[in-house]
Design a protein around this motif. Structure first.
Motif, PDB file in Angstrom:
ATOM      1  N   THR A  64      -0.107 -34.781  16.909  1.00 18.23           N
ATOM      2  CA  THR A  64      -0.988 -34.554  18.052  1.00 18.23           C
ATOM      3  C   THR A  64      -0.949 -33.062  18.367  1.00 18.23           C
ATOM      4  OG1 THR A  64       0.835 -35.184  19.505  1.00 18.23           O
ATOM      5  CG2 THR A  64      -0.811 -36.868  19.063  1.00 18.23           C
ATOM      6  N   GLY A  65      -1.760 -32.307  17.652  1.00 16.32           N
ATOM      7  CA  GLY A  65      -1.782 -30.858  17.840  1.00 16.32           C
ATOM      8  C   GLY A  65      -0.533 -30.213  17.281  1.00 16.32           C
ATOM      9  N   GLU A  66       0.127 -29.415  18.106  1.00 15.68           N
ATOM     10  CA  GLU A  66       1.335 -28.709  17.664  1.00 15.68           C
ATOM     11  C   GLU A  66       2.589 -29.570  17.766  1.00 15.68           C
ATOM     12  OE1 GLU A  66       1.525 -25.020  19.812  1.00 15.68           O
ATOM     13  OE2 GLU A  66      -0.214 -24.209  18.771  1.00 15.68           O
ATOM     14  N   GLY A  96       3.660 -31.976   8.112  1.00 19.07           N
ATOM     15  CA  GLY A  96       3.278 -31.722   9.501  1.00 19.07           C
ATOM     16  C   GLY A  96       3.071 -30.241   9.775  1.00 19.07           C
ATOM     17  N   GLU A  97       3.989 -29.433   9.282  1.00 19.64           N
ATOM     18  CA  GLU A  97       3.868 -27.982   9.475  1.00 19.64           C
ATOM     19  C   GLU A  97       2.593 -27.449   8.839  1.00 19.64           C
ATOM     20  OE1 GLU A  97       7.614 -26.681   7.893  1.00 19.64           O
ATOM     21  OE2 GLU A  97       8.684 -27.136   9.754  1.00 19.64           O
ATOM     22  N   SER A  98       2.187 -28.019   7.708  1.00 17.96           N
ATOM     23  CA  SER A  98       0.953 -27.568   7.061  1.00 17.96           C
ATOM     24  C   SER A  98      -0.274 -27.886   7.915  1.00 17.96           C
ATOM     25  CB  SER A  98       0.805 -28.171   5.666  1.00 17.96           C
ATOM     26  OG  SER A  98       0.449 -29.536   5.753  1.00 17.96           O
ATOM     27  N   ARG A  99      -0.114 -28.790   8.886  1.00 21.74           N
ATOM     28  CA  ARG A  99      -1.191 -29.124   9.831  1.00 21.74           C
ATOM     29  C   ARG A  99      -1.041 -28.392  11.152  1.00 21.74           C
ATOM     30  NH1 ARG A  99      -2.609 -35.521   9.615  1.00 21.74           N
ATOM     31  NH2 ARG A  99      -2.671 -35.759   7.350  1.00 21.74           N
ATOM     32  N   GLY A 100      -0.059 -27.498  11.240  1.00 20.66           N
ATOM     33  CA  GLY A 100       0.131 -26.715  12.457  1.00 20.66           C
ATOM     34  C   GLY A 100       1.155 -27.259  13.427  1.00 20.66           C
ATOM     35  N   VAL A 101       1.903 -28.290  13.034  1.00 16.08           N
ATOM     36  CA  VAL A 101       2.935 -28.848  13.912  1.00 16.08           C
ATOM     37  C   VAL A 101       4.098 -27.865  14.002  1.00 16.08           C
ATOM     38  CG1 VAL A 101       4.614 -30.724  14.199  1.00 16.08           C
ATOM     39  CG2 VAL A 101       2.283 -31.237  13.422  1.00 16.08           C
ATOM     40  N   THR A 102       4.542 -27.596  15.234  1.00 18.22           N
ATOM     41  CA  THR A 102       5.689 -26.710  15.451  1.00 18.22           C
ATOM     42  C   THR A 102       6.862 -27.419  16.129  1.00 18.22           C
ATOM     43  OG1 THR A 102       4.773 -25.958  17.563  1.00 18.22           O
ATOM     44  CG2 THR A 102       4.240 -24.636  15.596  1.00 18.22           C
ATOM     45  N   GLU A 103       6.620 -28.617  16.680  1.00 15.58           N
ATOM     46  CA  GLU A 103       7.672 -29.364  17.352  1.00 15.58           C
ATOM     47  C   GLU A 103       7.623 -30.822  16.916  1.00 15.58           C
ATOM     48  OE1 GLU A 103       8.245 -27.320  21.623  1.00 15.58           O
ATOM     49  OE2 GLU A 103       6.338 -28.367  21.360  1.00 15.58           O
ATOM     50  N   PHE A 104       8.793 -31.350  16.545  1.00 19.12           N
ATOM     51  CA  PHE A 104       8.918 -32.733  16.094  1.00 19.12           C
ATOM     52  C   PHE A 104       9.825 -33.487  17.057  1.00 19.12           C
ATOM     53  CE2 PHE A 104       7.974 -30.175  12.419  1.00 19.12           C
ATOM     54  CZ  PHE A 104       7.035 -30.931  11.721  1.00 19.12           C
ATOM     55  N   PHE A 105       9.433 -34.705  17.396  1.00 24.30           N
ATOM     56  CA  PHE A 105      10.190 -35.553  18.308  1.00 24.30           C
ATOM     57  C   PHE A 105      10.484 -36.888  17.630  1.00 24.30           C
ATOM     58  CE2 PHE A 105       7.737 -32.672  20.868  1.00 24.30           C
ATOM     59  CZ  PHE A 105       8.596 -32.299  21.882  1.00 24.30           C
ATOM     60  N   LEU A 106      11.567 -37.543  18.063  1.00 28.41           N
ATOM     61  CA  LEU A 106      11.866 -38.899  17.604  1.00 28.41           C
ATOM     62  C   LEU A 106      12.802 -39.559  18.590  1.00 28.41           C
ATOM     63  CD1 LEU A 106      15.006 -38.900  16.364  1.00 28.41           C
ATOM     64  CD2 LEU A 106      13.876 -37.785  14.461  1.00 28.41           C
ATOM     65  N   GLU A 107      12.878 -40.899  18.481  1.00 29.89           N
ATOM     66  CA  GLU A 107      13.861 -41.690  19.208  1.00 29.89           C
ATOM     67  C   GLU A 107      14.709 -42.407  18.175  1.00 29.89           C
ATOM     68  OE1 GLU A 107      10.546 -43.160  19.987  1.00 29.89           O
ATOM     69  OE2 GLU A 107      10.123 -42.036  21.796  1.00 29.89           O
ATOM     70  N   VAL A 108      15.963 -42.593  18.501  1.00 29.89           N
ATOM     71  CA  VAL A 108      16.877 -43.301  17.605  1.00 29.89           C
ATOM     72  C   VAL A 108      17.825 -44.137  18.459  1.00 29.89           C
ATOM     73  CG1 VAL A 108      18.466 -41.317  17.500  1.00 29.89           C
ATOM     74  CG2 VAL A 108      18.493 -43.028  15.669  1.00 29.89           C
ATOM     75  N   ARG A 109      18.158 -45.319  17.938  1.00 34.47           N
ATOM     76  CA  ARG A 109      19.116 -46.165  18.665  1.00 34.47           C
ATOM     77  C   ARG A 109      20.399 -45.384  18.914  1.00 34.47           C
ATOM     78  NH1 ARG A 109      18.537 -51.628  19.373  1.00 34.47           N
ATOM     79  NH2 ARG A 109      16.685 -52.547  18.411  1.00 34.47           N
ATOM     80  N   GLU A 110      20.922 -45.511  20.116  1.00 30.75           N
ATOM     81  CA  GLU A 110      22.143 -44.802  20.490  1.00 30.75           C
ATOM     82  C   GLU A 110      23.289 -45.119  19.534  1.00 30.75           C
ATOM     83  OE1 GLU A 110      24.100 -43.678  24.733  1.00 30.75           O
ATOM     84  OE2 GLU A 110      23.708 -45.807  24.403  1.00 30.75           O
ATOM     85  N   SER A 111      23.357 -46.351  19.033  1.00 31.69           N
ATOM     86  CA  SER A 111      24.457 -46.764  18.155  1.00 31.69           C
ATOM     87  C   SER A 111      24.258 -46.356  16.692  1.00 31.69           C
ATOM     88  CB  SER A 111      24.624 -48.286  18.212  1.00 31.69           C
ATOM     89  OG  SER A 111      23.476 -48.924  17.668  1.00 31.69           O
ATOM     90  N   ASN A 112      23.093 -45.807  16.344  1.00 26.40           N
ATOM     91  CA  ASN A 112      22.806 -45.487  14.941  1.00 26.40           C
ATOM     92  C   ASN A 112      23.361 -44.106  14.588  1.00 26.40           C
ATOM     93  OD1 ASN A 112      21.814 -45.178  12.370  1.00 26.40           O
ATOM     94  ND2 ASN A 112      19.768 -45.925  12.869  1.00 26.40           N
TER      95      ASN A 112
END
Length: 151
Positions: A64-66, A96-112
């Protein structure tokens, strides 16, 4: 030791195997149709890893944009600990960077812990907690970010 697997973007021929692996590994899996839809949505990038004809894993990026969210990461149990996830995520973020993404986000299980360690190794930082985010079983999600001013 050299690996024998390859990384590529998912094609329609891969969708059934990706959906099957998703269903085997997650309590609330995406459907076949959901993965199929990503192929026609320019905001998604889906990377897979294969060894000959066997699917070893996949990961999904929603751009979604950057900014972009890594929405799904899965490595087949027999392929874990062999660099597959690192290879897929590196390829995913490069796409993603080739599309202009500069920030990546994720969620992960606390126990993983293995996944959290991998994401930290790849440059992600913990930025928050979503309480009771996951179902079956209920668990907190650790929010992580990589990119401009991560913390």
């Amino acid at each position: 030791m050299e690996h024998t697997w390859t990384i590529s973007q998912m094609t329609e021929e891969d969708v059934a195997a990706v959906a099957a692996l998703e269903g085997e590994n997650f309590s609330r899996p995406w459907s076949y149709d959901a993965f199929l839809k990503t192929l026609s949505d320019e905001n998604y990038i889906v990377i897979i890893a294969k060894d000959t004809d066997a699917l070893l894993g996949y990961c999904v990026l929603l751009c979604t944009g950057e900014e972009a969210d890594i929405t799904n990461v899965c490595t087949a149990p027999a392929a874990r600990g062999k660099g597959v996830a690192t290879g897929m995520l590196t390829a995913l973020m490069e796409a993603g960077e080739s599309r202009g993404v500069t920030e990546f986000f994720l969620e992960v299980r606390e126990s993983n812990t293995p996944a959290r360690n991998l994401y930290t190794k790849l440059g992600f930082e913990e930025i928050g907690l979503r309480k009771n985010y996951y179902e079956e079983p209920k668990e907190h999600a650790v929010l992580m970010k990589k990119g401009e001013d991560a913390v």
